[in-house]
Design a protein around this motif. Structure first.
Motif, short mmCIF file in Angstrom:
data_model
loop_
_atom_site.label_atom_id
_atom_site.label_comp_id
_atom_site.label_asym_id
_atom_site.label_seq_id
_atom_site.Cartn_x
_atom_site.Cartn_y
_atom_site.Cartn_z
N GLU A 655 0.86 -1.18 0.00
CA GLU A 655 0.00 0.00 0.00
C GLU A 655 0.90 1.23 0.00
OE1 GLU A 655 -2.39 0.48 3.43
OE2 GLU A 655 -3.55 2.16 2.62
N ILE A 656 0.83 2.00 -1.05
CA ILE A 656 1.64 3.20 -1.20
C ILE A 656 0.79 4.40 -0.79
CG2 ILE A 656 3.13 4.51 -2.74
CD1 ILE A 656 3.97 1.62 -2.37
N ILE A 657 1.32 5.20 0.15
CA ILE A 657 0.59 6.37 0.65
C ILE A 657 1.45 7.61 0.40
CG2 ILE A 657 -0.41 7.49 2.68
CD1 ILE A 657 -0.88 4.78 3.89
N LEU A 658 0.84 8.61 -0.22
CA LEU A 658 1.47 9.91 -0.43
C LEU A 658 0.74 10.95 0.40
CD1 LEU A 658 1.97 9.92 -4.32
CD2 LEU A 658 3.58 9.23 -2.58
N GLN A 659 1.47 11.70 1.19
CA GLN A 659 0.89 12.78 1.99
C GLN A 659 1.55 14.10 1.60
OE1 GLN A 659 1.28 11.90 6.14
NE2 GLN A 659 -0.50 10.54 6.20
N PHE A 660 0.73 15.07 1.19
CA PHE A 660 1.20 16.42 0.91
C PHE A 660 0.91 17.25 2.16
CE2 PHE A 660 0.21 14.46 -3.09
CZ PHE A 660 1.25 14.84 -3.91
N LEU A 661 1.97 17.78 2.79
CA LEU A 661 1.83 18.36 4.11
C LEU A 661 1.87 19.88 4.11
CD1 LEU A 661 4.17 15.90 6.04
CD2 LEU A 661 1.73 15.68 5.57
N ALA A 662 2.91 20.47 3.52
CA ALA A 662 3.09 21.92 3.66
C ALA A 662 3.72 22.47 2.38
CB ALA A 662 3.97 22.23 4.87
N PHE A 663 3.67 23.79 2.30
CA PHE A 663 4.23 24.50 1.15
C PHE A 663 4.84 25.80 1.66
CE2 PHE A 663 4.17 27.28 -2.54
CZ PHE A 663 4.60 26.44 -3.55
N SER A 664 6.05 26.08 1.24
CA SER A 664 6.71 27.30 1.71
C SER A 664 7.66 27.78 0.64
CB SER A 664 7.46 27.02 3.03
OG SER A 664 8.45 26.03 2.85
N ARG A 665 8.33 28.88 0.89
CA ARG A 665 9.31 29.42 -0.04
C ARG A 665 10.48 29.97 0.76
NH1 ARG A 665 7.10 34.49 -3.25
NH2 ARG A 665 6.28 32.73 -4.39
N GLN A 806 12.82 30.14 -6.52
CA GLN A 806 12.82 28.79 -5.96
C GLN A 806 11.82 28.68 -4.82
OE1 GLN A 806 16.54 27.57 -4.41
NE2 GLN A 806 16.13 25.41 -4.72
N ASP A 807 10.86 27.75 -4.99
CA ASP A 807 9.87 27.46 -3.96
C ASP A 807 10.14 26.06 -3.43
OD1 ASP A 807 7.09 29.08 -5.63
OD2 ASP A 807 8.87 29.86 -4.63
N THR A 808 9.67 25.77 -2.26
CA THR A 808 9.83 24.45 -1.68
C THR A 808 8.48 23.89 -1.31
OG1 THR A 808 10.11 25.35 0.53
CG2 THR A 808 12.10 25.00 -0.75
N MET A 809 8.38 22.59 -1.38
CA MET A 809 7.15 21.89 -1.06
C MET A 809 7.51 20.68 -0.23
SD MET A 809 4.59 19.94 -3.62
CE MET A 809 5.91 18.84 -3.99
N VAL A 810 6.70 20.36 0.73
CA VAL A 810 6.93 19.22 1.60
C VAL A 810 6.00 18.10 1.17
CG1 VAL A 810 6.89 18.37 3.96
CG2 VAL A 810 7.62 20.71 3.49
N VAL A 811 6.54 16.91 0.95
CA VAL A 811 5.75 15.76 0.57
C VAL A 811 6.28 14.56 1.34
CG1 VAL A 811 7.21 15.26 -1.39
CG2 VAL A 811 4.93 14.32 -1.35
N MET A 812 5.42 13.71 1.79
CA MET A 812 5.82 12.52 2.53
C MET A 812 5.45 11.30 1.72
SD MET A 812 4.74 11.25 6.34
CE MET A 812 5.68 12.54 7.12
N CYS A 813 6.41 10.40 1.48
CA CYS A 813 6.18 9.16 0.77
C CYS A 813 6.38 8.01 1.74
CB CYS A 813 7.14 8.99 -0.40
SG CYS A 813 7.00 10.30 -1.60
N LEU A 814 5.52 7.01 1.71
CA LEU A 814 5.70 5.85 2.56
C LEU A 814 5.10 4.64 1.89
CD1 LEU A 814 2.74 5.40 4.42
CD2 LEU A 814 3.44 7.77 4.73
N ASN A 815 5.51 3.49 2.38
CA ASN A 815 5.05 2.22 1.83
C ASN A 815 4.64 1.34 3.00
OD1 ASN A 815 4.59 -0.14 0.58
ND2 ASN A 815 6.59 -0.31 -0.40
N ARG A 816 3.41 0.96 3.06
CA ARG A 816 2.91 0.13 4.15
C ARG A 816 2.33 -1.15 3.56
NH1 ARG A 816 -1.92 2.49 7.57
NH2 ARG A 816 -3.01 1.99 5.62
N ASN A 817 2.69 -2.29 4.17
CA ASN A 817 2.20 -3.57 3.69
C ASN A 817 0.86 -3.91 4.31
OD1 ASN A 817 2.05 -6.70 4.19
ND2 ASN A 817 3.18 -6.33 2.31
#
Length: 1342
Positions: A655-665, A806-817
């Motif tokens: 099970e692949i889960i993507l979480q988009f958390l925050a956005f900043s610069r 240049q902008d930055t974005m926070v993304v979390m990737c995880l893999n859960r079985n």
């Protein structure tokens, strides 16, 4: 009358309805219709009493049912007599084939076959009688393929004549109309099939032209054998090349008076049409053209060449040569300086030694007519004048019948209302009732030219030059060549290499005042400059002999003037005339795009302060099966991937889960770009469909303890339907279920490999303006579990763009079985009642009202239904029996196809008979093919690890397209097949934020084995022995799967223009599947294929160690269309498996060109057209500090209304740039219109320069001042601007100063943390914001 005139007048045909010409034409197809015999015709006795010697013939004509229009040419067969056979009905045998080709593929286009009887009356005159007609549907029934055996069909006949089809009450389908009555037991036996061999003769007769194989077609050789059918396998006559030189037109009484009368008549016509058109304006001649083509009496063999002729007095003369011609035989009339001349040579490569071939000359004028009333303003994009074309005169020359021994040919011109090959109206001819035959030819005008059959013989040096032109002596001796002088190939002038001028549409002929042509410097003598020009002559587009003389004026149309200096010739031997030009190494015309620069990420792991902050904001936690937090992986730690550990893992479901958390610069933002209020993301993971997230609100964090250096400034929050923020559930989460039970066999290994080596590209968009903010890339190697139950990793990614900072974005990737039970969904598709049930219920209701009449109608209807059922059974009986028998020898095979990947399999074919057979393999889909090359077969067998026997030269191609093989009795062999498709749905929806189109609403659509682009198809493969009898049938069922996208490119380009880009390919050893430790110099060739056949995509092999570039050429559509296509990259020449697949988007925008001065405000307006509904819209721009909008807020766009959007452009730096402008529907977040502002700004003249030195890193700025004196004799107001608002601030942006007075301008320079030098410009503009003066301050930080 010549043979060409006879052929032309005897084969006049009617074109299709004008509405058909406006439709998009397809490729023309060739057909063969064989009319075999007519059976069951009962002639009326009274006809036999009146006529004697009765014979019959057939007539065939095309008819358009939609527009009730006969078109084409009525074809008539040979007359045949009636023959009676014992025990059979009366039969008339024709056996005559009819050929035609047609590009109008429409079921309402039919062929009408009429039966006509003819005989002699008692007085000896010929009388014809119509006996009936039939309706042949050309496109309703599927024609037979060329190799399939011809299947006879029956054509039922109706009473009457084809004129009945023009009856106003006749409705489609006309076969069921009550106004048509069938002739019982009477039909025509015929066959209809596609005839590809006829394509070689398409250029010899027009479309929709019915012609018999027994008819003589100019340009075709007689047929072989006894059939005399020249079109069954047409053989073309050998063509020769004719050369025409020194062509000129003489118009009576003179060119000036002829054109003066012509313009006067046109002005009178315009005044009669509208008296306000020519107020203060005149009609002018913009251009004079000549169309030259070869005509065989039926059609132009090739598209006529278009060249430009000019008055003789306007033609520039060269130093060493001049236009030469013999004096006209009519010396009484002086044509000096009153002729239209063409100095270039015309090549007619399609001439044939046939008396029906003739050369057609058409003189065409392009007129410029005023399109608006004088004094009324026009928009910027409209044309001030309108241009149209008119044929003035034409001539025909038959070289084989008109004294071809002459070198100089003089022909009379034609005009007026008489048939001509172009079938257009021609300017009137003068009245010649009182003139002699000799004077008649002169009054119409003449055309004179010289011709030859040799390319070496140039007739430009006539022995009798004109009396008013003198020719300088030419050097005929070849100059001596030194050993260092290279040998020249035989080169012609630029006009001779491309004699055909481009055809133009009306929109391209914008009439403009003539402008002087650019003058070129005089060249040295040609022999002395050969060595210096040889190295560059092949690299430039300018011909070596093309020259423009000073002072020559020309109109603004875009036709190439093929005027060359014919006197300067390069003396080269004939032995080198056929030498092949060597192609130079491929070099792009523009700098290539380095792969990865758009998505290169400088992301890093999150700081400890950021991790603490994220843990307190309530984001969903990641738990494993034991409800324990997943193991955290450091993204900075290198990954050691072990595929054996993954294959041996007992937990195979992911099970692949993507979480988009925050956005900043970043804290440093020199441009001061405004923050977006909402954002959304687009990406594609593995083979899942592309995802567009909902709009996410940016909520600013105002928590105690946050430092200025903290990278987290805004978190992402979902938006409710009412527009409010859902702060209870911050962030956005996507889940992908990858279950091994649903993946193909062996695909689990590919999926793990995808996670280990691929990157996920995420595009970031502004949710309000729908402008692209940038792209980010995340490596997925850290979510490979490697035997662990669950892992999670946090990334901080940089959003990279070429326009934004240049902008930055926070993304979390995880893999859960997690193990997921398999679900099976059953869909009830429903059913529909037959039409007969509906009819029965209506008749029952009608029966209650009028029983007697209803009962009669029911009986009539039932009898008709029984007739229809009987006809249907007769037609489908043979097909149904054949289908039942074919099921016994049919084998079904299913393949799972992906875009660009070749699916290989072998079919075991066995000969069931005791006799040898030559088996033909017929496939009804070109995407499935037989592998004919043994090297390709061996390549696929090694890749698939198939160890069946392999044979060389196994197949023979019959007619160059049908493979055949030899089978011995009871022999079984393996036949290799390859299925590969590049067809995919390229449609892209209008750009919008799909708040209501959440991807989790339909989990079935997210499954990787489901593809909504292409439906499942079935392909039939027939193995037929001699005589067309099948011995085996293979039915291949193709199940399509989504493909993986490795890279995404987005290009923004002006609409309706070509995008040309070069993309540099990555080093081959970095591509998947490349061997480790490759030897330099052994880099393989990279091959590319595009999913869109209309896109040009190619690569070329470079030298050892050189990078490879992919060249791309795409035609853009209208704005705001988005074109999507895919490019597959291959490492093998057989294109077996793509190593990468790129997804490319082309956004077509309306182009607006703006030329302005840096720091100065330039104003313009854009026209907004309303849609079908009222919309609330707002305009957004990518550079709000440089592009000001009015209105800048939300406004109403009325239905079908016209609005103006005012724009003010103030560029802050010079150069050429692109700015983007979007008009967005704020209610539906949908893109309404989009513009590409092509900005070309230049720097103003700097009047004063200053230099100051400031300390760097101290945190303190500096206050300075400069003075400005008003040079005007009155009081003036001024505005101040700068190109660096982040470094310089003014004490006052506006000031007023009296005449001659001096004003002190206060300056505040901001501090800098780094050392360096910046040039700050100070713009002093007047009250209209036009630049008065510019000061330059060089600021040195040290």
């Amino acid at each position: 009358m010549t043979e060409w005139h006879q052929t032309f007048l005897q084969n006049v045909f009617i074109p299709p309805h004008p509405q058909r010409g406006r439709q998009l034409l397809k490729e023309s197809k060739a057909f063969q219709c064989v009319l075999k015999w007519l059976e069951g015709l009962q002639i009326k006795p009274r006809v036999l009493e009146v006529l004697s010697g009765v014979e019959y013939h057939l007539r065939v004509t095309f008819f358009d049912v939609t527009y009730r229009h006969f078109f084409g040419r009525t074809w008539k067969s040979a007359t045949k007599s009636l023959k009676s056979v014992a025990g059979q009905q009366l039969r008339i045998v024709f056996n005559e084939p009819v050929y035609f080709h047609m590009s109008l593929n429409n079921p309402n286009l039919i062929a009408v076959v009429e039966v006509v009887a003819e005989g002699k009356k008692r007085d000896g005159s010929l009388q014809t009688v119509a006996c009936g007609f039939g309706i042949l549907r050309l496109f309703s029934i599927k024609p037979e393929t060329p190799d399939s055996p011809a299947q006879d069909r029956r054509l039922r006949l109706y009473h009457g004549t084809p004129r009945a089809l023009l009856h106003p009450l006749l409705e489609d389908p006309i076969e069921q109309s009550k106004y048509l009555t069938l002739i019982e037991n009477c039909y025509i036996q015929y066959t209809l099939k596609i005839h590809p061999l006829l394509e070689a003769a398409f250029h010899l007769f027009p479309e929709n032209f019915l012609v018999s194989g027994l008819q003589k077609i100019p340009g075709l050789l007689p047929a072989h054998g006894e059939t005399n059918d020249v079109l069954r396998k047409p053989r073309l006559q050998k063509s020769v090349t004719w050369y025409l030189d020194n062509l000129l037109f003489n118009l009576y009484p003179s060119l000036e008076k002829f054109e003066e009368e012509l313009l006067e008549l046109l002005s009178h016509d315009c005044l009669r049409e509208d008296s306000t058109i020519l107020e203060g304006k005149t009609i002018t001649i913009q251009e004079r053209r000549l169309h030259v083509g070869v005509h065989n009496g039926l059609v132009f063999v090739q598209k006529p060449q278009v060249v430009v002729v000019m008055p003789e007095g306007e033609v520039p003369l060269s130093r060493s040569g001049t236009l030469n011609r013999k004096s006209s035989s009519l010396s009484k009339i002086s044509f000096r300086n009153q002729s239209l001349v063409l100095r270039s040579r015309i090549h007619l490569t399609e001439m044939v030694n046939n008396p029906a071939f003739a050369v057609i000359f058409e003189l065409e004028y392009v007129f410029s007519v005023p399109s608006g009333v004088s004094g009324k303003g026009a928009s910027v994009t409209s044309l001030s004048n309108m241009a149209y074309m008119q044929v003035i005169r034409w001539a025909v020359w038959n070289p084989l019948t008109e004294s071809s021994s002459k070198k100089v040919v003089t022909l009379p011109l034609r005009g007026g209302a008489q048939p001509n090959p172009s079938r257009c109206l021609v300017y009137k001819i003068p009245s010649t009732t009182m003139s002699s035959e000799e004077v008649k030819k002169v009054e119409l005008g003449t055309i004179q030219f010289q011709f030859s059959l040799s390319s070496d013989e140039h007739v430009g040096t006539s022995p009798e030059p004109s009396s008013h032109m003198k020719e300088e002596p030419q050097h005929s001796k070849k100059p001596p060549t030194s050993p260092s002088t290279p040998v020249l190939p035989h080169m012609m002038s630029s006009a001779q290499l491309s004699p055909m001028g481009p055809g133009l549409s009306i929109s391209q002929l914008s009439a403009s005042p003539p402008s002087p042509a650019r003058s070129l410097s005089a060249r040295p003598s040609l022999p002395t400059q050969i060595s210096s020009q040889l190295s560059t002559s092949l690299k430039t587009s300018q011909g070596t002999q093309e020259e423009l003389s000073p002072g020559v004026t020309g109109s603004s149309s875009r036709i190439a003037h093929l005027e060359v200096d014919l006197s300067q010739r390069i003396p080269i031997s004939d032995s080198l005339s056929a030498e092949q030009l060597q192609e130079l190494p491929f070099t792009p015309l523009h700098a290539p795009i380095i792969l990865g620069t758009e998505t290169r990420s400088s992301g890093s792991k999150l700081s400890r302060a950021s991790l603490v902050l994220l843990s307190t904001l309530g984001f969903p936690k990641i738990l494993d099966l034991s409800k324990q937090p997943a193991e955290v992986v450091d993204p900075a730690t290198p990954v050691k991937f072990n595929p054996q550990r993954e294959e041996g893992d007992v937990l195979q479901d992911n099970e692949i889960i993507l979480q988009f958390l925050a956005f900043s610069r970043t804290s440093e933002d020199p441009r001061g770009m405004p923050w977006p209020k909402t954002v959304y993301f687009t990406f594609q993971f593995y083979r899942f469909p592309p995802v567009t997230t909902p709009r996410l609100q940016l909520v600013k964090l105002d928590q105690p303890g946050m430092t200025n250096s903290s990278s987290l400034s805004h978190i992402l929050v979902s938006v409710n339907k009412d527009g409010s923020c859902n702060k209870d559930s911050p962030g956005f989460q996507l889940q992908y279920m990858v279950d091994s039970g649903f993946l193909k066999s062996g695909e689990q290994r590919w999926f793990i490999h995808y996670l280990a080596v691929q990157t996920l590209q995420i595009d970031v968009w502004d949710g309000d303006s729908l402008l692209l903010i940038g792209s980010a890339v995340v490596r997925m190697e850290h979510i490979v579990r490697q035997g662990r139950a669950a892992v999670q990793v946090s990334h901080e990614l940089d959003v990279v763009t070429t326009e934004y900072e240049q902008d930055t974005m926070v993304v979390m990737c995880l893999n859960r079985n997690q193990r997921i039970p398999t679900r099976c969904l059953l869909h009830d598709r429903g059913s529909f009642p037959l039409a007969m049930g509906l009819v029965a219920s209506l008749e029952a209701a009608f029966l209650v009202l009028e029983a007697r009449e209803a009962q009669h109608n029911v009986q009539v209807q039932h009898s008709r239904d029984l007739q229809i059922i009987d006809m249907y059974r007769e037609r489908t009986k043979v097909e149904n029996i054949t289908n039942m028998l074919s099921l016994v020898i049919t084998t079904h095979h299913t393949i799972y196809a992906t875009l660009g990947t070749a699916e290989f399999f072998e079919f075991a074919l066995k000969n069931p008979h005791n006799l040898q057979h030559t088996v033909s393999i017929e496939i009804d889909n070109p995407e499935l093919s037989v592998i004919l090359d043994s090297r390709e077969w061996r390549h696929f067998k090694e890749a698939a690890k198939v160890y069946t026997p392999l044979e060389d030269d196994m197949f023979h191609l019959h007619d160059n397209h049908t493979p055949q093989l030899y089978l011995r009795p009871k022999e079984m062999i393996h036949i290799p097949f390859k299925y590969q498709t590049f067809c995919i749905d390229h449609t892209v929806m209008t750009q919008q934020c799909p708040d209501e189109h959440r991807s989790d609403k339909d989990p079935e659509a997210m499954l990787p084995w489901k593809s909504n682009d292409i439906p499942t198809k079935s392909i039939k493969v027939s193995f037929s022995a001699s005589g067309g009898k099948p011995i085996a049938i293979l039915c291949v069922n193709v199940e399509y799967q989504p493909h993986v996208v490795d890279q995404t490119f987005r290009f923004y380009h002006p609409e309706l223009s070509f995008l040309k880009k070069s993309i540099r390919l990555p080093p081959w050893h970095t591509l998947p599947g490349a061997p480790i430790g490759g030897i330099p110099g052994e880099e393989p060739q990279i091959y590319v294929r595009c999913s869109d056949p209309n896109v040009i995509c190619e690569t070329k092999k470079m030298g050892p160690g050189e990078p490879q570039d992919m060249f791309l050429k795409v035609a853009g559509g209208p704005s705001p269309q988005i074109k999507k296509f895919f490019v597959a990259l291959y490492r093998d020449c057989w294109l077996a498996t793509p190593i990468q697949i790129w997804q490319i988007y082309l956004h077509s925008l309306q182009r607006v060109d703006v030329s302005c001065v840096t720091g100065q405000l330039t104003r313009l307006s854009l026209v907004l057209h309303g849609t079908q509904t009222v919309r609330k819209v707002k305009a957004f721009t990518s550079h709000p500090h440089e592009l000001k909008l009015d209105p800048d807020g939300v406004f109403m766009l009325s239905r079908n209304g016209v609005h103006d959007l005012h724009i003010g452009v103030r560029p802050q730096r010079s150069g050429n740039r692109f700015l983007y402008l979007n008009l967005v529907d704020v209610d539906h977040h949908q893109l309404v219109s989009s513009w590409l502002i092509c900005l070309s700004s230049r720097q103003p003249i700097i009047s004063k320069a200053f230099e100051i030195t400031l300390p760097a890193g101290c945190g303190k700025g500096a206050n300075k001042k400069i003075t400005y004196t008003n040079p005007y004799p009155s009081r003036k107001a001024y505005h101040l601007h700068t190109n660096h608002p982040d470094l310089l601030q003014f004490k006052e942006d506006f000031f007023e100063v009296n005449a001659g007075q001096t004003y002190t301008i206060g300056l505040r320079f901001a501090p800098s943390h780094s050392m360096g030098m910046e040039e700050v410009l100070i713009y002093i503009n007047d009250h209209e914001d036009k630049n008065e003066e510019t000061f330059c301050v060089k600021v040195i930080y040290q």
